[in-house]
Design an enzyme around this catalytic site. Structure first.
Site, mmCIF file in Angstrom:
data_model
loop_
_atom_site.group_PDB
_atom_site.id
_atom_site.type_symbol
_atom_site.label_atom_id
_atom_site.label_comp_id
_atom_site.label_asym_id
_atom_site.label_seq_id
_atom_site.Cartn_x
_atom_site.Cartn_y
_atom_site.Cartn_z
ATOM 1 N N GLU A 110 -1.961 -8.956 4.585
ATOM 2 C CA GLU A 110 -1.991 -9.413 5.970
ATOM 3 C C GLU A 110 -3.404 -9.590 6.515
ATOM 4 O OE1 GLU A 110 -1.135 -4.891 6.246
ATOM 5 O OE2 GLU A 110 -1.010 -6.517 4.787
ATOM 6 N N CYS A 163 0.838 -1.205 0.000
ATOM 7 C CA CYS A 163 0.000 0.000 0.000
ATOM 8 C C CYS A 163 0.877 1.261 0.000
ATOM 9 C CB CYS A 163 -0.967 -0.035 1.183
ATOM 10 S SG CYS A 163 -2.368 1.098 1.003
ATOM 11 N N HIS A 175 -3.550 -5.121 0.869
ATOM 12 C CA HIS A 175 -3.034 -5.614 2.153
ATOM 13 C C HIS A 175 -3.104 -7.143 2.211
ATOM 14 C CE1 HIS A 175 -2.498 -1.785 4.299
ATOM 15 N NE2 HIS A 175 -3.506 -1.362 3.567
#
Length: 526
Positions: free
Chosen positions: A184, A85, A182
């Protein structure tokens, strides 16, 4: 500066709300990862000697001249880099590309990324489905308002969004990668696979972040830095100090190591029993018990401010340990069960690359007390500490015991702390814990406790109206205690606990349940 030889992924934090989640995702792969601020020094970067570097997301815009950036040294040490990002935008900007702010074309939430080429090391053959045009698609989670306008030299666009914005870039020669989403978060379905591809396949990290290796490395480090010095451990009886005690036990000689346990009169329910059982099992540990209940409770008389209560408790602990260090002779190290969440919350997430910090003024100690601080488990999250505890042979019920805060019940009794309030709260807490165990709910909750409110509410006993104290019950679920959700305990269970409390603890007339999450609330009330 000496280099650290441990396998490591270094996460450079630009202020993302997901940084700690990213850290956990890498560690879940069995790979050690560490977080440092974006303004990391060259010396520290070199000393950490990472296998790879990840730039986190962040709230800034690289188009702002005051935004966070990264030292050019990072690009010269020759390790793979993954920008996520804002981290991808940093990568583009500092490699010669251009970023443009488009507030009306930002991408937030669920999105699809079309893969333009499968011939790459980061996401080759990773996709969620094939669209009608025959292109592979990743389902991802985005949160950005800036876009890549021009690409830096040497990079190739590998993925684009539905809005034709650049979402994945790769420079295979330099092993630099950027993703605008993202990986994660769980919403990015192949996120963990992407992180594994980067950490294992590209960075060549070995899977060594497991209890057997962690314990071996910690013991080796303690042996090396402590040598023949004497150590005193601030022993609270919680899982963090229990694990620290066992690590010290296996690392140094019996004569070098003393545990000091202080009963301050503020201990949570069953703390004394837990410590007694531990002492019986590990009789070869030298544990000094100090009864200082009156000293602490007397000092807290009339004090209602929570920060003032913490300071008073901390000051007395320092005085006690200063006296013990003086009496025990030749103590060079003060050991503590500090864990990674403590380090993060203190704003020192990358203050040192080692587990040792030398201080002449530790935790309020006078500068004349020459003592060094030993924190063997400061790189571990709570769940990792628990796994280490199981590996070292601690019983499951001990490992899963709910944590008690350092100040104990002083921050679970709002306002002034009195001995009678402590006794009431312990009885209430005992009922709550007993019912959680009876209902097989204890291990489904990460933390549960009662809070004493210094307000009285009307109740009816027999035919009489009486004003008595109010109790709050709190139960939360969390992975790392950095964020938390309140637990939806069954109404029948809450009803049973409430009835027992108001019937068995005569000083209480009302029980309420806390349904606040962290953030905005904290786990503890003070």
């Amino acid at each position: 500066m000496k280099q650290c030889t441990r396998q490591c992924i270094l996460i450079i934090d630009f202020g993302s709300q997901y940084t700690q989640l990213l850290l956990r995702r890498i560690r879940e792969l069995g790979i050690y990862a560490k977080v440092c601020d974006w303004n990391i020094s060259q010396d520290l970067l070199v000393s950490l000697n990472p296998n790879g570097i990840i730039f986190s997301g962040g709230p800034d815009s690289v188009t702002n001249k005051h935004s966070s950036s990264i030292s050019k040294v990072v690009f010269k040490i020759g390790v793979p880099i993954l920008g996520i990002c804002y981290g991808m935008q940093i990568l583009v900007s500092q490699c010669g590309g251009n970023i443009r702010s488009v507030s009306n074309k930002g991408e937030f939430g669920y999105a699809q990324v079309e893969i333009l080429s499968q011939k790459n090391t980061l996401i080759g053959n990773l996709y969620d489905y094939i669209n009608d045009q025959g292109h592979c698609v990743l389902e991802v989670w985005m949160s950005h308002k800036d876009i890549v306008e021009t690409m830096p030299q040497g990079f190739t666009v590998i993925g684009i969004t539905e809005n034709q914005q650049i979402a994945i870039i790769i420079n295979e020669k330099c092993r630099w990668y950027g993703i605008q989403f993202h990986p994660e978060v769980t919403h990015t379905k192949k996120g963990k696979d992407i992180l594994k591809r980067f950490a294992v396949d590209i960075c060549r990290c070995e899977v060594t972040w497991k209890p057997v290796y962690i314990v071996k490395n910690i013991i080796k480090t303690i042996k090396k830095v402590v040598g023949q010095d004497r150590v005193v451990l601030a022993f609270s009886g919680g899982i963090d100090s229990l694990v620290t005690a066992l690590l010290l036990k296996y690392a140094i000689n019996h004569e070098q190591f003393v545990c000091v346990f202080v009963n301050n009169g503020l201990l949570c329910c069953n703390e004394i029993n837990r410590i007694s059982n531990f002492c019986k099992k590990y009789q070869d540990l030298n544990i000094i018990h100090l009864s200082e209940e009156k000293r602490f409770l007397s000092a807290l008389t009339g004090v209602i401010d929570p920060e003032e209560k913490r300071k008073i408790i901390g000051k007395i602990f320092v005085e006690i340990f200063q006296a013990q260090i003086s009496q025990l002779k030749n103590i060079k190290w003060l050991a503590q069960g500090t864990i990674y969440s403590d380090v993060i919350e203190s704003g020192m997430s990358c203050a040192s690359a080692n587990i040792i910090k030398s201080h002449h003024n530790v935790g309020g100690f006078p500068s004349s007390v020459n003592i060094q601080l030993l924190e063997p488990i400061k790189d571990l999250f709570k769940d990792e500490v628990r796994n280490i505890g199981l590996y070292l042979g601690l019983p499951l019920n001990v490992v899963n015991q709910y944590p008690c805060p350092g100040p104990g019940m002083a921050i679970r009794i709002l306002g002034e702390v009195r001995e009678e309030y402590c006794n009431i709260l312990r009885r209430v807490d005992y009922i709550f814990m007993e019912e959680l165990n009876k209902s097989d709910l204890y291990n489904t909750v990460d933390q549960a406790f009662a809070v004493f409110l210094p307000v009285q509410s009307v109740g009816v006993q027999g035919d009489q109206r009486k004003y008595k104290w109010v109790i709050v019950l709190r139960a939360i679920e969390t992975e790392d205690f950095m964020t938390a959700q309140w637990v939806r305990l069954p109404y029948t269970f809450l009803n049973k606990v409430s009835n027992r409390i108001v019937n068995e603890v005569e000083e209480v007339s009302r029980v309420v349940y806390d349904i606040s999450c962290k953030p905005p609330a904290t786990i503890e009330w003070e």
